[in-house]
Design an enzyme around this catalytic site. Structure first.
Site, PDB file in Angstrom:
ATOM      1  N   ASN A   9     -24.105  53.428  41.226  1.00  0.00           N
ATOM      2  CA  ASN A   9     -23.314  54.646  41.366  1.00  0.00           C
ATOM      3  C   ASN A   9     -23.711  55.258  42.698  1.00  0.00           C
ATOM      4  OD1 ASN A   9     -22.032  57.096  41.180  1.00  0.00           O
ATOM      5  ND2 ASN A   9     -23.339  57.907  39.544  1.00  0.00           N
ATOM      6  N   LYS A  11     -22.563  57.796  44.172  1.00  0.00           N
ATOM      7  CA  LYS A  11     -22.461  59.269  44.236  1.00  0.00           C
ATOM      8  C   LYS A  11     -21.768  59.668  45.547  1.00  0.00           C
ATOM      9  CE  LYS A  11     -26.330  59.467  41.105  1.00  0.00           C
ATOM     10  NZ  LYS A  11     -27.489  60.178  40.569  1.00  0.00           N
ATOM     11  N   HIS A  95     -20.894  62.058  33.750  1.00  0.00           N
ATOM     12  CA  HIS A  95     -22.213  61.969  34.383  1.00  0.00           C
ATOM     13  C   HIS A  95     -22.876  63.351  34.336  1.00  0.00           C
ATOM     14  CE1 HIS A  95     -25.313  61.475  37.425  1.00  0.00           C
ATOM     15  NE2 HIS A  95     -25.185  60.173  37.254  1.00  0.00           N
ATOM     16  N   GLU A  97     -24.361  64.953  36.489  1.00  0.00           N
ATOM     17  CA  GLU A  97     -24.061  65.803  37.662  1.00  0.00           C
ATOM     18  C   GLU A  97     -22.691  66.454  37.521  1.00  0.00           C
ATOM     19  OE1 GLU A  97     -24.968  62.701  40.456  1.00  0.00           O
ATOM     20  OE2 GLU A  97     -27.071  62.863  39.866  1.00  0.00           O
ATOM     21  N   GLU A 167     -28.556  58.465  30.277  1.00  0.00           N
ATOM     22  CA  GLU A 167     -28.997  58.912  31.596  1.00  0.00           C
ATOM     23  C   GLU A 167     -29.714  60.253  31.485  1.00  0.00           C
ATOM     24  OE1 GLU A 167     -27.139  56.665  35.009  1.00  0.00           O
ATOM     25  OE2 GLU A 167     -26.741  58.791  35.028  1.00  0.00           O
ATOM     26  N   GLY A 173     -32.948  60.602  39.894  1.00  0.00           N
ATOM     27  CA  GLY A 173     -33.286  61.012  41.249  1.00  0.00           C
ATOM     28  C   GLY A 173     -34.698  61.560  41.404  1.00  0.00           C
ATOM     29  N   SER A 213     -33.683  56.703  38.051  1.00  0.00           N
ATOM     30  CA  SER A 213     -34.772  56.207  38.914  1.00  0.00           C
ATOM     31  C   SER A 213     -35.109  54.737  38.678  1.00  0.00           C
ATOM     32  CB  SER A 213     -36.034  57.075  38.756  1.00  0.00           C
ATOM     33  OG  SER A 213     -35.784  58.382  39.213  1.00  0.00           O
TER      34      SER A 213
HETATM   35  O1  LIG Z   1     -25.724  57.244  37.911  1.00  0.00           O
HETATM   36  C1  LIG Z   1     -26.876  57.013  38.245  1.00  0.00           C
HETATM   37  C2  LIG Z   1     -27.948  57.876  37.847  1.00  0.00           C
HETATM   38  O2  LIG Z   1     -27.652  59.209  38.070  1.00  0.00           O
HETATM   39  C3  LIG Z   1     -29.299  57.448  38.340  1.00  0.00           C
HETATM   40  O3  LIG Z   1     -29.528  57.860  39.648  1.00  0.00           O
HETATM   41  P1  LIG Z   1     -30.943  57.433  40.330  1.00  0.00           P
HETATM   42  O4  LIG Z   1     -31.048  55.956  40.102  1.00  0.00           O
HETATM   43  O5  LIG Z   1     -30.796  57.789  41.760  1.00  0.00           O
HETATM   44  O6  LIG Z   1     -32.001  58.172  39.591  1.00  0.00           O
END
Ligand SMILES: O=C[C@H](O)COP(=O)(O)O
Length: 252
Positions: A9, A11, A95, A97, A167, A173, A213
């Site tokens: 993803n 983002k 998600h 976010e 998640e 993150g 993460s």
């Molecule tokens: O969609 C992915 C998640 O929000 C994980 O993000 P991350 O791997 O940067 O922690």
């Protein structure tokens, strides 16, 4: 037997040119989709170029979000109908976010799940868990209710194709990946919720992913868990090498 699913993803990162360059670096290096399915979710700005440039590559091009109406006066929104016509096949819905910054509720997420199915898109539904929720007595019901509400009115046939991602936002993150047992516990809970809503048989077919993460250096224990069928990686999906390592992890 569930086919592993490794998804990135991106983002709100990269540019169209960087996205296309990234895909060129994946060429010939992705696993056979009968062994592991691979997906990248990206900004709607990139998706048409990504569909065109993924060509014969076994790569699923996914959207990071869509609106719950197909068309109309909804300034700035992304139409699920237009995504489907573009050749996009999957869409992330709910998600953390989106829940946090755009105030998406379970009701909105459920409408988006229906919009995805109506347009032939497979939803990758995210189930969040904040640290305060994790430490509270209603932790289990919080996860259960997100899954239950997202799937309201979803038929058995539709539910069988859905992908759900556990998640926990406390891990996203942060560099603090959930332990394998924490991740397994969340994914098991999601699968049991689907079993309660539909059947054990159906729940056995649904792919459940872990996200938060995860990268090519820490994914091993996570990917060994019974109820974890793959990962949804954010930061680790932004570099072709680490994304390829994750995608090919199960071949090693
Ligand atoms: O969609 C992915 C998640 O929000 C994980 O993000 P991350 O791997 O940067 O922690």
């Amino acid at each position: 037997m569930r086919t592993p699913f490794i998804a990135g993803n991106w983002k709100m990162n990269l540019s169209v040119k960087e996205a296309v360059d990234f895909l060129h670096q994946l060429s010939g290096k992705l696993p056979d989709p009968s062994e592991t399915e691979t997906a990248i979710a990206a900004s709607p700005l990139f998706l048409e170029s990504m569909v065109e440039n993924s060509g014969d590559m076994p790569l699923i091009v996914a959207a990071e979000n869509c609106f719950y109406e197909d068309s109309g006066a909804y300034t700035g929104e992304t139409s699920p109908l237009a995504l489907a016509k573009m050749g996009v096949t999957h869409v992330i819905i709910g998600h953390s976010e989106r829940r946090k910054y755009f105030k998406e509720t379970d009701d909105i997420i459920n409408k988006k799940v229906h919009a995805a199915f109506r347009n032939g898109l497979i939803p990758i539904v995210c189930c969040d868990e904040t640290m305060s929720r994790r430490e509270s007595p209603d932790r289990i019901s919080w996860v259960v209710s997100q899954v239950t509400n997202a799937l309201k009115g979803v038929t058995e046939d539709q539910a069988r194709s859905i992908i759900v991602a556990y998640e926990p936002s406390w891990a996203i993150g942060s560099g603090n990946i959930a332990s394998a047992s924490e991740a397994e516990e969340g994914c098991y809970l999601i699968r049991q919720t689907i079993a309660d809503l539909y059947s054990d048989d159906l729940a056995n077919d649904v792919r459940v992913l872990y996200g938060g993460s995860v990268n090519d250096e820490n994914a091993a224990d996570i990917l060994e868990q019974n109820d974890i069928d793959g990962v949804l990686a954010g930061g680790a999906s932004l570099k072709p090498e680490s994304f390829l390592n994750l995608a090919n992890f199960l071949k090693k």
